[in-house]
Write an enzyme that holds these catalytic residues in place. Structure first.
Site, PDB file in Angstrom:
ATOM      1  N   CYS A 130       0.811  -1.221   0.000  1.00 23.43           N
ATOM      2  CA  CYS A 130       0.000   0.000   0.000  1.00 23.43           C
ATOM      3  C   CYS A 130       0.842   1.267   0.000  1.00 23.43           C
ATOM      4  O   CYS A 130       0.546   2.230  -0.720  1.00 23.43           O
ATOM      5  CB  CYS A 130      -0.958  -0.006   1.195  1.00 23.43           C
ATOM      6  SG  CYS A 130      -0.191  -0.401   2.774  1.00 23.43           S
ATOM      7  N   HIS A 243      -2.929   6.544   4.307  1.00 24.52           N
ATOM      8  CA  HIS A 243      -1.486   6.615   4.531  1.00 24.52           C
ATOM      9  C   HIS A 243      -0.957   7.950   4.013  1.00 24.52           C
ATOM     10  O   HIS A 243      -1.377   8.440   2.960  1.00 24.52           O
ATOM     11  CB  HIS A 243      -0.761   5.500   3.783  1.00 24.52           C
ATOM     12  CG  HIS A 243      -0.950   4.133   4.360  1.00 24.52           C
ATOM     13  ND1 HIS A 243      -1.660   3.891   5.514  1.00 24.52           N
ATOM     14  CD2 HIS A 243      -0.497   2.916   3.924  1.00 24.52           C
ATOM     15  CE1 HIS A 243      -1.632   2.585   5.766  1.00 24.52           C
ATOM     16  NE2 HIS A 243      -0.947   1.984   4.830  1.00 24.52           N
TER      17      HIS A 243
END
Length: 340
Positions: A130, A243
């Site tokens: 990710c 994130h």
């Protein structure tokens, strides 16, 4: 005519998001099945306006199915992905199992879609980590213009990167902080995540790097350019979804911050929000639920000859996992299978 699609791991956070995104993007589906482990058998999941009951992954026959999106972790993938691939179903795998296999393409469609033709060696395509996925979307158009020499990245990764258990632990510990009679010991994370940051994601390696940090290095080289030097520090933060990354880039050639901003504005998958004023940047809360990778805080680094700094934020359950997998399926359909 559409595709027969399998979503394996459909009851997890990423699996559910895969189903949502397939429906949102109107992927050409003729038939779809949601698979899960036996302990989750019969659990209901949503696919657009439909409700699917999960079927048993262990007993499923992949023969006749076109594409399988896997979100089941490396151990289960090791068992079931070869079975699906052998049956003629192309596996798009979200685990780390095949990412570093030279016979398996590692794909971020905005960056290296042409590499998808390599899928035929094993009938498997790997989805990147990710934190890597959002970073390379930002790096590629800049690399094409000025050639990146070195990247220094610090990540601020949300609890959802550790799955539902990570999100639950953050929630439970946050509540416990306000209840003096309650305490929630760390289980998913190495230390308390509520009101804290943890400079460890993954196990430590002999080099002192964690496995998460090593993944960002290896995957950037495989996806963008093996000549790029990358060093990473990966940190878990008390955020539920999204994130963030502070990225320092050193180029072979000078790249002005204004030109970089223009390049990124035109690049696929990127939204630039970069105002030099209070709040003129994107944070994880604003990125959650969105498809884009957001770029802010673009500025020269005056400490090196050809340097830039930027801030990169994305929904890790989407671009970092489920969305990227669906985008791979879209490229596979358009360029190879060509049914839809």
């Amino acid at each position: 005519m559409g595709y027969k699609v399998v979503v394996a791991g459909a009851t997890g956070s990423v699996g559910r998001e895969m189903l949502n995104i397939l429906a949102e993007r109107e992927f050409p589906v003729d038939e779809i099945v949601a698979l899960a482990s036996r302990r989750s058998l019969g659990t209901e999941v949503s696919f657009g306006d439909k409700t699917l009951k999960t079927e048993d992954l262990a007993a499923f026959d992949f023969t006749g199915w076109d594409i399988a999106l896997f979100a089941i972790g490396s151990d289960a993938t090791k068992e079931y992905a070869p079975k699906a691939a052998k049956a003629g179903c192309v596996v798009i795998d979200n685990s780390s199992l095949y990412r570093y296999d030279p016979d398996v393409p590692l794909i971020v469609p905005e960056v290296n879609a042409d590499a998808i033709t390599g899928y035929s060696k094993k009938n498997i395509i790997a989805n990147p980590n990710c934190s890597t996925a959002q970073m390379v979307v930002a790096l590629k158009p800049l690399h094409d213009r000025a050639t990146i020499k070195r990247v220094v990245v610090s990540t601020y990764q949300s609890a959802s990167g550790a799955g539902k258990d990570g999100m639950d632990e953050l929630w439970d510990q946050t509540k416990a902080v306000y209840n003096p009679t309650s305490e929630v010991a760390p289980k998913t994370f190495q230390k308390q995540i509520a009101f804290n940051v943890i400079p460890q994601i993954g196990d430590f390696m002999d080099s002192g790097d964690t496995y998460e940090e090593w993944k960002m290095v290896a995957e950037t080289k495989k996806i963008v350019d093996p000549a790029i030097k990358v060093t990473a520090t990966c940190v878990r933060v008390p955020v539920f979804v999204g994130h963030s990354e502070a990225i320092n880039i050193e180029f072979e050639e000078f790249l002005d911050e204004d030109e970089a901003r223009d390049i990124l504005r035109e690049a696929p998958g990127i939204m630039v929000i970069d105002k030099r004023e209070d709040g003129g940047y994107v944070t994880p809360i604003e990125a959650a639920g969105d498809f884009a990778t957001f770029i802010s805080r673009i500025r020269q680094d005056s400490t090196i000859e050809n340097g830039l700094n930027l801030w990169c934020v994305s929904d890790n359950l989407r671009k970092g996992a489920a969305l990227n997998a669906v985008q791979i399926a879209e490229v596979l359909g358009q360029r190879v299978l060509q049914k839809g």
